[in-house]
Scaffold this motif. Structure first.
Motif, PDB file in Angstrom:
ATOM      1  N   ILE A  74      19.504 -23.210 -14.594  1.00 18.55           N
ATOM      2  CA  ILE A  74      20.939 -23.453 -14.470  1.00 18.55           C
ATOM      3  C   ILE A  74      21.543 -22.478 -13.457  1.00 18.55           C
ATOM      4  N   GLU A  78      19.492 -30.995 -12.367  1.00 20.15           N
ATOM      5  CA  GLU A  78      19.848 -29.580 -12.320  1.00 20.15           C
ATOM      6  C   GLU A  78      21.264 -29.387 -12.865  1.00 20.15           C
ATOM      7  N   ARG A  79      21.406 -28.389 -13.716  1.00 22.83           N
ATOM      8  CA  ARG A  79      22.703 -28.164 -14.374  1.00 22.83           C
ATOM      9  C   ARG A  79      23.430 -26.983 -13.741  1.00 22.83           C
ATOM     10  N   TRP A 113      30.348 -28.173 -17.387  1.00 19.80           N
ATOM     11  CA  TRP A 113      28.956 -28.438 -17.012  1.00 19.80           C
ATOM     12  C   TRP A 113      28.902 -29.614 -16.037  1.00 19.80           C
ATOM     13  N   GLY A 127      20.826 -29.011 -23.124  1.00 17.14           N
ATOM     14  CA  GLY A 127      19.963 -29.384 -22.006  1.00 17.14           C
ATOM     15  C   GLY A 127      18.895 -28.331 -21.794  1.00 17.14           C
ATOM     16  N   THR A 158      25.868 -31.926 -13.990  1.00 17.67           N
ATOM     17  CA  THR A 158      24.446 -32.221 -13.822  1.00 17.67           C
ATOM     18  C   THR A 158      24.270 -33.196 -12.660  1.00 17.67           C
TER      19      THR A 158
END
Length: 284
Positions: A49, A14-15, A7, A45, A9
């Protein structure tokens, strides 16, 4: 155990999720992912995505669980395939609200496979399980592409490899990365011939009358065929007076009547009247 997802961010919150490696529920394939672990990080979160996929596949059951998690996610899911989404990874790719492929990426579909051992009943049970698994995979492909189930089943049985353009054509992806959307060529408007009125022009009571003042300002004039013909004659120097008039048909005239004298002969005295009368009747 080493997970193959990561992941990221950014400052805007925004992921981005990167899936790189084989998908499985244990470490049989080396790099592995456990769906429970994946869920905990997905739900940690919120917001939209982006999922980047570069995976040769793996366990169809692990892929099915990840597919369901992404489909159920409250935010928007954008899937981007940068290199390959094959086998079970192609099922995960179908979870995106929008699926994009790199112009050099590949998408691969094939029938599920397994390893089985035992007696004939065990083998038959394995076949039935594979058929059921295939139908569940077809559900994901059909929901995304809209293709018929028979068409999808054939693609899987033939182990089909799709490049970005073919995947877009069949509906497995929505866009191709880094390429501007091609616009259809605009058809040129057909211009009316000089002797034909514009279809969009308003009707006139007098067909010989020019267009309205607006068109005159633009230098646009519409003429009837009669005016165009007259213009051509004027250029050739042909006037109404100079036009040849059609010749009148000759009038029918009666044959001249002979002059009969008192003695019954013609004027020159060469033919008696009764003989001449019979000849005239014959000629009539």
């Amino acid at each position: 155990m080493k997970k193959f997802w990561n992941w990221v961010t950014n400052d805007a919150g925004e992921r981005t999720l990167r899936l790189e490696g084989a998908i499985d529920s244990d470490d049989t394939w080396g790099d592995a992912v456990t769906p429970a672990w994946f869920r905990s990080e997905l739900e940690s979160g919120e917001g939209d995505i982006t999922v980047w996929i570069n995976s040769p596949g793996g366990s169809v059951f692990a892929a099915a669980e990840i597919y369901t998690m992404l489909r159920d996610y409250k935010g928007k899911v954008t899937v981007k395939i940068d290199a390959i989404a094959a086998s079970a990874a192609s099922v995960v790719a179908m979870s995106g609200d929008t699926v994009l492929m790199s112009p050099v990426a590949m998408l691969m579909l094939h029938d599920p496979a397994t390893v089985a051992m035992g007696n004939t009943r065990d083998m038959q049970k394995a076949i039935e399980t594979l058929d059921a698994v295939k139908e569940s995979i077809v559900n994901a492909y059909h929901a995304k592409s809209g293709l018929s189930r028979n068409k999808i089943s054939t693609l899987m049985s033939n182990e089909t490899w799709l490049d970005a353009k073919e995947a877009l054509k069949l509906g497995f992806c929505d866009e191709i990365l880094f390429t501007a959307e091609e616009k259809p060529e605009e058809e040129e408007e057909e211009k009316p011939d000089g002797d034909e009125p514009d279809k969009d022009a308003p009707d006139k009571d007098d067909p010989d009358e020019d267009e309205d003042d607006d068109d005159e300002k633009k230098g646009v004039h519409l003429y009837s065929t009669r005016i165009m013909n007259q213009m051509i004659l004027n250029r050739l120097g042909v006037t109404d007076e100079a036009k040849p008039k059609p010749a009148e048909p000759p009038k029918e005239t009666e044959p001249p009547q002979p002059v009969i004298g008192m003695d019954g002969t013609t004027e020159d005295g060469s033919m008696p009247y009764p003989i001449l009368e019979k000849q005239l009747e014959f000629l009539r």
